[in-house]
Design an enzyme around this catalytic site. Structure first.
Site, mmCIF file in Angstrom:
data_model
loop_
_atom_site.group_PDB
_atom_site.id
_atom_site.type_symbol
_atom_site.label_atom_id
_atom_site.label_comp_id
_atom_site.label_asym_id
_atom_site.label_seq_id
_atom_site.Cartn_x
_atom_site.Cartn_y
_atom_site.Cartn_z
ATOM 1 N NE ARG A 239 52.136 50.874 -26.776
ATOM 2 C CZ ARG A 239 50.827 51.136 -25.468
ATOM 3 N NH1 ARG A 239 49.516 50.579 -25.693
ATOM 4 N NH2 ARG A 239 51.408 52.681 -24.595
ATOM 5 C CD GLU A 268 46.934 52.169 -31.016
ATOM 6 O OE1 GLU A 268 47.063 53.265 -30.849
ATOM 7 O OE2 GLU A 268 46.426 50.707 -31.249
ATOM 8 C CG HIS A 286 45.291 52.969 -27.526
ATOM 9 N ND1 HIS A 286 46.351 52.742 -27.714
ATOM 10 C CD2 HIS A 286 45.430 52.632 -26.268
ATOM 11 C CE1 HIS A 286 47.287 52.354 -27.037
ATOM 12 N NE2 HIS A 286 46.568 52.364 -26.250
#
Ligand code: DGY
Length: 320
Positions: A239, A268, A286
């Site tokens: 993360r 993000e 991602h």
């Protein structure tokens, strides 16, 4: 009997959609774009179950809008996007998709590690640009992976899967985890536990495999980056907020470390503009779990979590 109403914030792979439509009264965001908070709140007004993405913030306000909501089935193994306390207070179950994306995410970790070490993206762009004039003894030299020291921070399913791959490269594998593995497992994996500061100082590659929570937020800060070797690389497929992105930009720009391979970012989909300008970074959007097989398995797991919840059986993969 009427089918439970399920709201999905995104369209999932086709085989998953087919099964969901057969089992539930499925309402779904038709666009291949994230919904705003208000749109999610509207979407779940009548829903008894929701399928959320890791990119959806499911906070108290959102949960309150889902007056009939019994379950939030997150389409991800991580669930830091959901306010668990608020869900618990409203007796809403929360589930995730553990296990099925382990190997796929470990594969992508390896993609990033190899790509940054061997300058694969730069090399690809060089060839594509038509500038390559032939083999050269000093062109695009990277560094070896074989035999180097890999430091794994977090030693859950994905950390272990990365360690198994590293064994094939005869790497010296060290790890940091709040819960050390049993000795027999350490031996089987060929890994050795180290305190975090020692791991940072010893590793040629540092790879992050831990969940995002209060303890892990900005674990890799300025101090941690300064401890790493100047020739070391940071890999993050966990993360974004585990790394202080501002500090990382400085570390990369000033060569405190050699480079970074990143699949995740602090805010993000926004990425620090400095990161996009740097050459010693590989950035991915991602896609850790993004293989067709795995995304379908994740969808079937979401389906199973929802079905059991509405059948009144024990719900697997419940995080609360
Ligand atoms: C997850 O499921 O948490 C992963 O980040 C998806 O790529």
């Amino acid at each position: 009997m009427s089918k439970p109403i399920i709201f999905s914030t995104r369209v999932l792979p086709e085989p998953v959609m087919d099964r969901l439509k057969a089992a539930f009264d499925l309402r779904c965001n038709p666009a291949d774009l994230p919904l705003s908070k208000v749109q999610i709140m509207e979407g779940i007004q009548a829903a008894e179950g929701m399928i959320s993405m890791l990119s959806d913030t499911i906070d108290r306000e959102v949960l309150e809008a889902g007056r009939s909501l019994k379950i939030v089935a997150n389409y991800a193994v991580g669930y830091n996007n959901i306010d668990l306390e608020a869900a618990k207070a409203r007796q809403i179950a929360v589930t995730n998709t553990p296990g099925v994306l382990t190997e796929t995410t470990a594969d992508l970790t390896w993609v990033l590690l190899m790509a940054i070490a061997r300058r694969i993206c730069e090399a690809h762009q060089w060839v594509q640009s038509g500038k390559w004039t032939g083999w050269a003894p000093t062109e695009l030299m990277g560094v070896d992976v074989f035999g180097k020291t890999l430091g794994l921070i977090g030693m859950g399913r994905i950390g272990k899967a990365v360690a198994r791959r590293a064994a094939g490269f005869k790497m010296n594998i060290v790890y940091f985890s709040r819960h050390a593995l049993p000795k027999a497992e350490e031996t089987a994996l060929g890994v050795r536990s180290l305190p975090l500061s020692e791991l940072l100082e010893a590793s040629d590659y540092v790879s992050l495999h831990l969940p995002l929570n209060d303890a892990s937020r900005h674990l890799i800060d300025q101090d941690a980056l300064r401890r790493m070797k100047p020739g070391a690389f940071l890999i993050n497929t966990s993360r974004g907020p585990i790394v202080d992105e501002k500090a990382l930009c400085q570390a990369l720009a000033e060569n405190w470390i050699a480079g970074a391979g990143l699949d995740v970012f602090e805010a993000e989909p926004r990425i620090s503009p400095e990161l996009l300008r740097l050459k010693n970074v590989v950035t991915l959007p991602h896609i850790g779990s993004a293989s067709l097989e795995t995304r379908v398995k994740m969808g079937f797991m979401v389906m199973e979590n929802l079905l059991t919840a509405f059948q009144g059986s024990i719900v697997p993969n419940r995080v609360i």
